[in-house]
Design a protein around this motif. Structure first.
Motif, PDB file in Angstrom:
ATOM      1  N   ASP A 234     -84.423  43.778 -35.574  1.00 28.74           N
ATOM      2  CA  ASP A 234     -83.582  42.812 -36.261  1.00 28.74           C
ATOM      3  C   ASP A 234     -82.133  42.945 -35.831  1.00 28.74           C
ATOM      4  O   ASP A 234     -81.666  44.047 -35.554  1.00 28.74           O
ATOM      5  N   PRO A 235     -81.426  41.818 -35.800  1.00 22.26           N
ATOM      6  CA  PRO A 235     -79.972  41.927 -35.621  1.00 22.26           C
ATOM      7  C   PRO A 235     -79.361  42.520 -36.886  1.00 22.26           C
ATOM      8  O   PRO A 235     -79.970  42.462 -37.959  1.00 22.26           O
ATOM      9  N   ALA A 236     -78.193  43.085 -36.763  1.00 21.59           N
ATOM     10  CA  ALA A 236     -77.518  43.700 -37.906  1.00 21.59           C
ATOM     11  C   ALA A 236     -76.021  43.641 -37.627  1.00 21.59           C
ATOM     12  O   ALA A 236     -75.573  42.983 -36.694  1.00 21.59           O
ATOM     13  N   THR A 237     -75.254  44.330 -38.450  1.00 20.22           N
ATOM     14  CA  THR A 237     -73.840  44.486 -38.144  1.00 20.22           C
ATOM     15  C   THR A 237     -73.451  45.891 -38.545  1.00 20.22           C
ATOM     16  O   THR A 237     -74.166  46.538 -39.307  1.00 20.22           O
ATOM     17  N   THR A 238     -72.372  46.403 -38.000  1.00 24.22           N
ATOM     18  CA  THR A 238     -71.944  47.748 -38.368  1.00 24.22           C
ATOM     19  C   THR A 238     -70.554  47.682 -38.974  1.00 24.22           C
ATOM     20  O   THR A 238     -69.870  46.661 -38.885  1.00 24.22           O
ATOM     21  N   VAL A 239     -70.149  48.797 -39.561  1.00 28.01           N
ATOM     22  CA  VAL A 239     -68.825  48.920 -40.153  1.00 28.01           C
ATOM     23  C   VAL A 239     -67.749  48.558 -39.118  1.00 28.01           C
ATOM     24  O   VAL A 239     -66.842  47.774 -39.388  1.00 28.01           O
ATOM     25  N   THR A 240     -67.904  49.110 -37.903  1.00 30.66           N
ATOM     26  CA  THR A 240     -66.881  48.897 -36.877  1.00 30.66           C
ATOM     27  C   THR A 240     -66.900  47.474 -36.332  1.00 30.66           C
ATOM     28  O   THR A 240     -65.858  46.859 -36.165  1.00 30.66           O
ATOM     29  N   SER A 241     -68.120  46.963 -36.048  1.00 24.40           N
ATOM     30  CA  SER A 241     -68.154  45.652 -35.403  1.00 24.40           C
ATOM     31  C   SER A 241     -67.647  44.584 -36.356  1.00 24.40           C
ATOM     32  O   SER A 241     -67.038  43.603 -35.928  1.00 24.40           O
ATOM     33  N   ASN A 242     -67.873  44.770 -37.662  1.00 25.30           N
ATOM     34  CA  ASN A 242     -67.360  43.781 -38.601  1.00 25.30           C
ATOM     35  C   ASN A 242     -65.831  43.775 -38.620  1.00 25.30           C
ATOM     36  O   ASN A 242     -65.212  42.719 -38.640  1.00 25.30           O
ATOM     37  N   ILE A 243     -65.221  44.966 -38.570  1.00 24.15           N
ATOM     38  CA  ILE A 243     -63.758  45.011 -38.494  1.00 24.15           C
ATOM     39  C   ILE A 243     -63.293  44.309 -37.218  1.00 24.15           C
ATOM     40  O   ILE A 243     -62.413  43.454 -37.233  1.00 24.15           O
ATOM     41  N   GLY A 244     -63.920  44.672 -36.108  1.00 22.02           N
ATOM     42  CA  GLY A 244     -63.499  44.145 -34.815  1.00 22.02           C
ATOM     43  C   GLY A 244     -63.589  42.631 -34.745  1.00 22.02           C
ATOM     44  O   GLY A 244     -62.734  41.976 -34.161  1.00 22.02           O
TER      45      GLY A 244
END
Lengths: 286, 287
Positions: A234-244
């Motif tokens: 599944d696609p997801a998101t991470t703490v860092t990528s969301n900030i970026g």
């Protein structure tokens, strides 16, 4: 006159050296000052474990639960890929490789460390994403893809420190084991790796920090979906990528929430650093 | 066959399997490195031309070249090194020549180590809130260089400290014996002898700055214009590459920019490596 000048130079150098501490203090202060208020307002529990992230300038819903889970999955995945592979290369370079190959591997690992993370992300996006999509299913942009590439990205951290600590094991250990009739592999697995375990532990923790903090490469491969991932594909998101991704246009409460996400990341990384430090201190004492 | 012999044979089979896996891992790692480099070069170099390197981008980078991003990368990196090198070398000299182990040095070392572990996105957030917003420098060369300088400071300190420690102690004794002050000894004996190591650290720091994206994009901005002053925003090659790729502007140009980016970082790293090897050889000859 000369003595006074010397003393002044000494003082000046002390001030220069303290710039590191000053920098760390200012970074900590400004990140916390920008992000902490909203955490206090929402409550740490709600901020960390709520999985609804619906940013708006005022009155949005800010829970980073899904991102925290995404970060944990991706980081764990990177360790599953990177630690055995890195340890194997470290053992190879320290114990098995002929001299010429071992002197070739060190610079090669340095080159691996020198490749910019956007390049890793791009190659992952162009090569690994389509491969995962056709052979394993799902959209390709996934936790698995990001974890594999991150696993490769942390190899230099794991290899260099593990190799150093393997090489630092006293020769007597090796000779003793071999003299008792152990095979070379039994010596490596039963004696050398346990003897080098604090260094190996420190390398794993540092690699973990690197994987957790990586941003650009992850943005390019993980799909940036705010859903909680149900499988590795599944696609997801991470703490860092969301900030970026969102810092580019966020304002008001939304920006505050992104800084709060930074606070969580920063605190976690500091804990990891302290842990790595404790590990390597134990190595020095041993 | 006795039990002992079977166990021995089993151990040898286990060894053969383990060694095969280890060899495979090592070769696979080298193969991955080669693949990444060759893949980017293979698809990127055909689109690289002299014009690509020396002309400005058009239509957000869909057409034209990457000259402003090359200039931007050079300016930002030089700025960062100009700030971080004196601080880092000064800190290393202090730690090695001007003090002994104490709570102060431990705090400085801890600070450098902690700073080295801070992810670049945090530097980006910090640079944005502190330099760009609080000090009102805006997205600019100044903000970007200062942020990068803090980021590369630990690398410079660590390598300079190691380099200074390899300078043999008799050198210092002779210098003192001739009546030099500590500072004279540092500038005329220690630093010249530690220079290759110090330069290696600076080169590694340059490599890190050139490839950095997260810390740069929020501090120096993404403007495609040629920078004209210290407060102009700019876009580095790495940021340009990222934007081309993620916004799907032009894959062709992305590959070409990626090729230039990887050639630059590889050259920098090979250069640093070559200096290390040379310094180690020289050191061996001396001792």
């Amino acid at each position: 006159m000369e003595a006074l000048r010397e003393r002044l130079i000494g003082r000046a150098l002390l001030v220069v050296a303290c710039s590191v501490i000053l920098a760390l203090a200012i970074i900590t202060y400004f990140i916390f000052q920008a992000g902490l208020p909203i955490i206090v307002r929402l409550g740490l529990d709600d901020f960390l474990f709520n999985t609804r992230w619906q940013p708006a300038e005022e009155g949005g819903s800010f829970g980073i639960g899904a991102m925290v889970l995404g970060s944990l999955w991706v980081t764990l995945g990177a360790l599953v890929v990177g630690v055995p592979l890195g340890l194997a290369v470290a053992v190879f370079s320290a114990e098995l490789a002929p001299e010429w190959l071992s002197t070739l591997i060190r610079p090669a690992i340095q080159l691996l460390a020198g490749i910019p993370s956007v390049i890793y992300g791009f190659v992952g996006l162009m090569v690994l994403v389509p491969w995962v999509r056709t052979h394993l299913g799902g959209p390709g942009l996934s936790v698995l893809t990001a974890a594999i590439v991150l696993g490769i990205m942390i190899l230099p951290n794991i290899i260099s420190i593990s190799e150093d600590s393997l090489r630092a094991v006293p020769a007597a250990y090796r000779e003793g084991a071999l003299a008792l009739g152990a095979t070379r592999w039994q010596t490596i697995w039963g004696v050398l790796i346990p003897a080098a375990r604090s260094g190996i532990g420190a390398s794993v923790i540092l690699g973990m920090g690197r994987a957790l903090g990586e941003t650009m490469a992850v943005i390019m491969m993980i799909g940036n979906s705010l859903q909680v991932p149900r499988s590795l594909l599944d696609p997801a998101t991470t703490v860092t990528s969301n900030i970026g991704l969102e810092m580019a246009y966020a304002s008001g409460e939304h920006r505050e929430a992104l800084f709060a996400t930074g606070v969580v990341l920063f605190a976690f990384i500091m804990v990891l650093n302290l842990a790595a430090n404790a590990f390597s201190r134990r190595r020095l004492q041993a | 066959m006795t039990a002992g012999k079977t166990r021995r044979a089993g151990a040898q089979v286990a060894e053969r399997i383990a060694f095969a896996l280890i060899w495979t891992s090592a070769l696979a790692t080298l193969a991955v490195l080669a693949f990444i480099v060759l893949y980017i070069l293979d698809l990127g170099l055909p689109h690289v031309s002299w014009r690509f390197l020396t002309s400005a981008p058009e239509e957000m980078g869909r057409e034209g070249g990457i000259l402003p991003t090359i200039i931007g990368t050079i300016v930002l990196t030089l700025g960062a090194v100009a700030i971080a090198a004196p601080l880092g070398i000064g800190a290393a000299v202090f730690l090695t020549e001007y003090t002994w182990e104490s709570p102060v040095t431990r705090a400085i070392r801890f600070g450098a180590e902690a700073l080295a572990g801070v992810p670049s996105i945090i530097f980006g957030l910090f640079g944005f809130i502190f330099f760009v917003t609080y000090l009102k420098m805006g997205w600019s060369i100044l903000s970007g260089s200062l942020t990068l300088a803090i980021m590369i400071l630990p690398t410079i300190i660590r390598t300079a400290e190691e380099a200074i420690r390899t300078v043999p102690n008799p050198y210092r004794d002779v210098s003192f014996g001739l009546g030099a002050t500590r500072w004279q000894m540092v500038t005329s004996v220690v630093l010249p002898n530690a220079l290759p190591g110090i330069i290696t650290g600076i080169i590694l720091a340059i490599g890190r700055s050139v490839g950095e994206t997260a810390a740069v994009i929020f501090t120096a901005g993404t403007a495609l214009n040629m920078p004209t002053s210290l407060v102009s925003p700019l876009r580095t090659m790495a940021v340009h590459f990222y934007i081309l790729a993620i916004e799907g502007i032009s894959l062709e140009k992305a590959y070409a920019t990626g090729a230039i980016l990887i050639i630059t970082t590889l050259t920098v790293n090979v250069l640093a490596n070559w200096l290390i090897v040379r310094a180690v050889r020289r050191h061996r000859r001396k001792s």
